[in-house]
Write a protein that holds these residues in place. Structure first.
Motif, mmCIF file in Angstrom:
data_model
loop_
_atom_site.group_PDB
_atom_site.id
_atom_site.type_symbol
_atom_site.label_atom_id
_atom_site.label_comp_id
_atom_site.label_asym_id
_atom_site.label_seq_id
_atom_site.Cartn_x
_atom_site.Cartn_y
_atom_site.Cartn_z
ATOM 1 N N GLU A 26 19.910 69.149 38.126
ATOM 2 C CA GLU A 26 20.796 68.811 37.003
ATOM 3 C C GLU A 26 20.797 67.328 36.687
ATOM 4 N N ASN A 27 20.455 66.488 37.661
ATOM 5 C CA ASN A 27 20.451 65.050 37.406
ATOM 6 C C ASN A 27 19.058 64.537 37.021
ATOM 7 N N GLU A 28 18.122 65.442 36.831
ATOM 8 C CA GLU A 28 16.773 65.074 36.407
ATOM 9 C C GLU A 28 16.587 65.487 34.952
ATOM 10 N N LYS A 29 15.981 64.613 34.193
ATOM 11 C CA LYS A 29 15.744 64.925 32.788
ATOM 12 C C LYS A 29 14.414 65.628 32.584
ATOM 13 N N GLU A 30 13.448 65.275 33.423
ATOM 14 C CA GLU A 30 12.085 65.744 33.214
ATOM 15 C C GLU A 30 11.360 65.849 34.554
ATOM 16 N N LYS A 31 10.479 66.839 34.638
ATOM 17 C CA LYS A 31 9.652 67.001 35.834
ATOM 18 C C LYS A 31 8.256 67.392 35.376
ATOM 19 N N ARG A 32 7.244 66.829 36.037
ATOM 20 C CA ARG A 32 5.864 67.132 35.655
ATOM 21 C C ARG A 32 5.066 67.604 36.869
ATOM 22 N N LYS A 33 4.110 68.481 36.583
ATOM 23 C CA LYS A 33 3.159 68.926 37.602
ATOM 24 C C LYS A 33 1.875 69.303 36.886
ATOM 25 N N GLU A 34 0.892 68.433 37.024
ATOM 26 C CA GLU A 34 -0.400 68.655 36.367
ATOM 27 C C GLU A 34 -0.173 68.848 34.863
ATOM 28 N N ARG A 35 -0.546 69.987 34.294
ATOM 29 C CA ARG A 35 -0.389 70.184 32.849
ATOM 30 C C ARG A 35 0.987 70.730 32.472
ATOM 31 N N LEU A 36 1.856 70.877 33.431
ATOM 32 C CA LEU A 36 3.180 71.445 33.189
ATOM 33 C C LEU A 36 4.235 70.346 33.095
ATOM 34 N N LYS A 37 5.186 70.532 32.185
ATOM 35 C CA LYS A 37 6.321 69.628 32.085
ATOM 36 C C LYS A 37 7.573 70.438 31.798
ATOM 37 N N VAL A 38 8.634 70.136 32.516
ATOM 38 C CA VAL A 38 9.911 70.808 32.303
ATOM 39 C C VAL A 38 10.968 69.764 31.988
ATOM 40 N N LYS A 88 22.560 72.726 27.358
ATOM 41 C CA LYS A 88 22.399 73.923 28.188
ATOM 42 C C LYS A 88 21.048 74.578 27.891
ATOM 43 N N GLN A 89 20.032 73.763 28.036
ATOM 44 C CA GLN A 89 18.695 74.221 27.668
ATOM 45 C C GLN A 89 17.630 73.569 28.548
ATOM 46 N N SER A 90 16.603 74.350 28.850
ATOM 47 C CA SER A 90 15.417 73.826 29.513
ATOM 48 C C SER A 90 14.210 74.178 28.655
ATOM 49 N N LEU A 91 13.300 73.216 28.528
ATOM 50 C CA LEU A 91 12.047 73.460 27.829
ATOM 51 C C LEU A 91 10.907 73.369 28.836
ATOM 52 N N PHE A 92 9.961 74.281 28.681
ATOM 53 C CA PHE A 92 8.800 74.357 29.577
ATOM 54 C C PHE A 92 7.557 74.170 28.721
ATOM 55 N N HIS A 93 6.767 73.136 29.028
ATOM 56 C CA HIS A 93 5.595 72.816 28.231
ATOM 57 C C HIS A 93 4.333 72.992 29.064
ATOM 58 N N ILE A 94 3.322 73.572 28.456
ATOM 59 C CA ILE A 94 1.987 73.612 29.051
ATOM 60 C C ILE A 94 1.072 72.882 28.083
ATOM 61 N N THR A 95 0.526 71.746 28.491
ATOM 62 C CA THR A 95 -0.372 71.003 27.624
ATOM 63 C C THR A 95 -1.812 71.476 27.836
ATOM 64 N N ALA A 96 -2.624 71.273 26.806
ATOM 65 C CA ALA A 96 -4.038 71.680 26.861
ATOM 66 C C ALA A 96 -4.147 73.108 27.388
#
Lengths: 114, 110
Positions: free
Chosen positions: B52-64, B71-79
């Motif tokens: 809850e205290n993190e705005k963004e997290k990344r792992k390889e091509r994934l970003k959350v 009250k929302q989370s976005l999940f991104h897959i690049t390329a």
């Protein structure tokens, strides 16, 4: 490292028959979960064990469902008698510790009740 | 009532584009949120956890991302690649339980 093992993968039974599913969690994982997943839905928790103690079984339909985790390792989920609406995938998962930081799921047991 | 909502319609995108999946929740105050991938006939596989205290997290091509105000989370897959085609589930911690959304099916076309 072996993952969560479930059996059987598939089971077809007629209504009113009993059925049992078995789960062996990852070695050392003291918390074990049984989830129910209907088609097109997310997993729904049925029961959670910490070691051999069922700490949350509020969503388990106790009139026909039962579960056990003897010796705090593998677990069995039983349905008796099965109803048509029980057709679903039964997923077992395990994790380290009480707080579900990260769940490791088995491949699931798909039940079809005719 | 408490709800976790993910887009029930499949998301179809072309290979190489960025896929963005949404998870909205109501009447929860989760300490963290997780994303899982589920292939047909398989169990969910953990991808990422964001607190809850993190705005963004990344792992390889994934970003959350995690916005506790919206009250929302976005999940991104690049390329994105055809191999990324699967159902993606969000899950949030409610007391000692992990509550799952219904999942969004992603289809990446070559």
């Amino acid at each position: 490292e072996a993952g969560v093992v479930q059996s059987p993968r598939y089971k077809i039974i007629e209504k009113k028959q009993p059925v049992a599913f078995w789960c062996n969690p990852i070695s050392g994982h003291n918390t074990l979960y049984w989830y129910l997943q209907n088609l097109g839905q997310g997993p729904e928790l049925l029961i959670r064990y910490e070691n051999e103690e069922a700490v949350d079984d509020s969503q388990l339909p106790k009139d026909r469902f039962s579960a056990e985790r003897l010796k705090g390792v593998d677990s069995t989920l039983k349905i008796q008698p099965a109803e048509l609406g029980d057709s679903a995938v039964y997923l077992c998962a395990s994790s380290l510790g009480r707080s579900p930081q990260k769940l490791f799921f088995g491949e699931g047991s798909r039940l079809t009740v005719l | 009532s408490q709800k976790i909502e993910q887009n029930s319609e499949a998301l179809n995108i072309q290979e190489g584009k960025t896929a963005t999946l949404t998870c909205n929740y109501t009447n929860y105050s989760p300490a963290y949120l997780q994303w899982y991938r589920q292939d047909p006939g398989r169990g969910p596989v953990f991808l990422l956890l964001i607190r809850e205290n993190e705005k963004e997290k990344r792992k390889e091509r994934l970003k959350v991302t995690f916005d506790t105000t919206l009250k929302q989370s976005l999940f991104h897959i690049t390329a994105s690649q055809p191999a990324d085609s699967a159902t993606y589930l969000c899950a949030l911690r409610d007391t000692d339980k992990l509550i799952f959304g219904t999942g969004t099916r992603l289809q990446v076309f070559p």
